[in-house]
Each structure stands twice: as structure tokens, then as C-alpha cells.
Motif scaffolding. Structure first.
Motif, mmCIF file in Angstrom:
data_model
loop_
_atom_site.group_PDB
_atom_site.id
_atom_site.type_symbol
_atom_site.label_atom_id
_atom_site.label_comp_id
_atom_site.label_asym_id
_atom_site.label_seq_id
_atom_site.Cartn_x
_atom_site.Cartn_y
_atom_site.Cartn_z
ATOM 1 N N ARG A 216 0.851 -1.194 0.000
ATOM 2 C CA ARG A 216 0.000 0.000 0.000
ATOM 3 C C ARG A 216 0.882 1.237 0.000
ATOM 4 N NH1 ARG A 216 -4.267 1.580 4.864
ATOM 5 N NH2 ARG A 216 -5.266 3.360 3.811
ATOM 6 N N HIS A 217 0.541 2.205 -0.871
ATOM 7 C CA HIS A 217 1.368 3.402 -0.981
ATOM 8 C C HIS A 217 0.472 4.626 -1.148
ATOM 9 C CE1 HIS A 217 5.617 4.590 -1.450
ATOM 10 N NE2 HIS A 217 5.089 5.682 -2.007
ATOM 11 N N ILE A 218 0.750 5.661 -0.361
ATOM 12 C CA ILE A 218 0.017 6.913 -0.449
ATOM 13 C C ILE A 218 0.793 7.856 -1.365
ATOM 14 C CG2 ILE A 218 -1.032 8.805 0.835
ATOM 15 C CD1 ILE A 218 -2.156 6.049 1.534
ATOM 16 N N VAL A 219 0.138 8.317 -2.430
ATOM 17 C CA VAL A 219 0.818 9.101 -3.460
ATOM 18 C C VAL A 219 0.132 10.464 -3.603
ATOM 19 C CG1 VAL A 219 1.552 9.177 -5.868
ATOM 20 C CG2 VAL A 219 1.375 6.979 -4.679
ATOM 21 N N PRO A 220 0.899 11.562 -3.569
ATOM 22 C CA PRO A 220 0.304 12.887 -3.799
ATOM 23 C C PRO A 220 0.213 13.196 -5.288
ATOM 24 C CG PRO A 220 2.599 13.139 -3.147
ATOM 25 C CD PRO A 220 2.307 11.651 -3.151
ATOM 26 N N VAL A 221 -0.971 13.067 -5.869
ATOM 27 C CA VAL A 221 -1.152 13.365 -7.290
ATOM 28 C C VAL A 221 -2.050 14.575 -7.510
ATOM 29 C CG1 VAL A 221 -0.746 10.990 -8.007
ATOM 30 C CG2 VAL A 221 -3.053 11.717 -7.453
ATOM 31 N N HIS A 222 -2.640 15.112 -6.447
ATOM 32 C CA HIS A 222 -3.447 16.344 -6.518
ATOM 33 C C HIS A 222 -4.567 16.218 -7.554
ATOM 34 C CE1 HIS A 222 -0.348 18.119 -4.006
ATOM 35 N NE2 HIS A 222 0.568 17.749 -4.889
ATOM 36 N N LEU A 223 -5.434 15.234 -7.352
ATOM 37 C CA LEU A 223 -6.516 15.010 -8.295
ATOM 38 C C LEU A 223 -7.474 16.196 -8.377
ATOM 39 C CD1 LEU A 223 -7.429 11.285 -7.586
ATOM 40 C CD2 LEU A 223 -6.143 12.211 -9.495
#
Length: 219
Positions: A203-210
Motif C-alpha cells: 500500500r502506498h500513499i501518493v500525492p497526485v493532486h486530483l
């Protein structure tokens, strides 16, 4: 007493008060315990991918699972199983896709119920409900053209006290085959399929700013 000494005394007193206030705030923060986030708000996209075993009528099969959730709350999933040529399972291959909802995280966080231990909070918040369509290939056959309906429930057990990292996923799915919607006979749940999957995932939390994709960090 001169004005300089009075000003110095006032400044020293203010510095002492600020130091005491800072110490009190730090002590209070320590007493408050964990923030209840555990890294889940470090980014807006929660990505998970894993593999393991699926258990259904006839025997086990390989299972692979992937999901993308916005703010660890709602998103999409894909689930695949493959018997790898063995003769046991009644279904040799299947693929399912749909929407998944993890409704507890934001609600528990907003009401200050995330008080630890961290692993317990993460397990509770991982409770997931999924709905989607599935296609399956029976033994000796190919994928059917008509999809069935799948309803699933699952949890994820983290290895560490943070959101990003390995998790053990347990997922159960009830699958209603297409024939249940077209047959004139009575619907019988026992004739439908059930699938239990156990996967080891990352599991990985990714900042993509949807939401604020047009925003840019000013450097």
C-alpha cells in the motif's frame, strides 16, 4: 528603576511566559497521542497491489488484486484469479472490476475516534465494501460474454503502524452469475459462487493532486 531595566524585565517576563506556553503545548501534544492519520493524508491517492491465493469451489487458485482509492475512502478495484492449469477449481479464470468504499476512515477521523493503537485504527478503517461486475471461464470453457454481479467485503491488516507499507488483505466475495437474471426458475443463493481471497499487498500513499491538478508548487 530606569526605563531600560523596566523594558528588559518586561521582555524577560514575556520570554518566560512564551517558553512556558510552548512547553505546555508540547506536553499536551504528547498527551493527545497519535494524530490518527498515520500517513494517509500525505497524498490523495491510495494505491494497493498484491497477490496471493483465492479459495472457491473445487480448490485454490492464484489471486491478484489492485485498487486505487481517493483519500483512502472510495475508488476502483480489479481482482483476478487463475487456476494455472490445475484441474481442481470449477472456474479456471475470472476477472472482476468495480467500485470500492472504505467508509470509516474520514468519519472516525472527523469525530476524533482515531486514538490508537495505530494498527487497530488502520485495520478498522480498512473495512471495505465493493460492488462490481465479473467474468469467469469455467473448466474447459472460455470467458462468458455476459457479466455477473459481485458484492465483496474485506479488511487489510498492516505490518507496520503506517499506511504506506505491506498489508495482509482478506476479502470475501459473493458472485451472482448471469443465469440468475435470465432463468425463469427461482433464485437460489446456493447455486451462486463464493470466493475468499488472501493476498499480500503493498500500500502506498501518493500525492497526485486530483482535485487541484492545476495548482503548482511555487519554488
Amino acid at each position: 528603576m530606569s526605563r531600560a531595566r523596566v523594558s528588559w524585565a518586561r521582555g524577560a517576563g514575556l520570554a518566560v511566559l512564551l517558553a512556558l506556553a510552548s512547553s505546555a503545548a508540547a506536553a499536551r501534544a504528547e498527551d493527545d497521542g497519535p494524530d490518527g492519520v498515520y500517513g494517509r493524508l500525505d497524498g490523495d491517492l491510495d494505491m494497493r497491489i498484491g497477490a496471493g491465493a483465492a479459495f472457491a469451489r473445487g480448490g485454490p487458485a492464484l489471486a491478484a488484486h489492485a485498487s486505487l482509492l481517493y483519500l483512502s475512502s472510495a475508488g476502483l478495484y480489479v481482482h483476478y484469479t487463475d487456476a494455472l492449469g490445475t484441474d481442481g477449481p470449477a472456474v479456471t479464470r475470472s476477472i472482476a472490476a468495480g467500485v470500492v468504499l472504505e467508509p470509516l476512515f474520514l468519519g472516525r477521523f472527523a469525530t476524533n475516534l482515531e486514538r490508537g493503537p495505530a494498527r487497530l485504527d488502520l485495520v478498522l478503517d480498512s473495512f471495505a465494501l465493493g460492488m462490481g461486475a465479473f467474468w469467469e471461464a469455467p473448466r474447459g470453457g472460455t470467458f462468458g460474454a455476459e457479466p455477473g454481479f459481485e458484492f465483496s467485503m474485506g479488511i487489510g491488516i498492516p505490518f507496520f503502524a503506517t499506511a504506506t507499507g505491506p498489508i495482509l488483505g482478506v476479502r470475501g466475495a459473493l458472485r451472482i452469475r448471469p443465469s440468475a437474471f435470465t432463468d425463469a426458475g427461482p433464485f437460489r443463493l446456493i447455486d451462486q459462487g463464493a470466493l475468499l481471497s488472501v493476498t499480500l499487498a503493498w500500500r502506498h500513499i501518493v500525492p497526485v493532486h486530483l482535485v487541484d491538478a492545476a495548482d503548482r508548487l511555487v519554488r
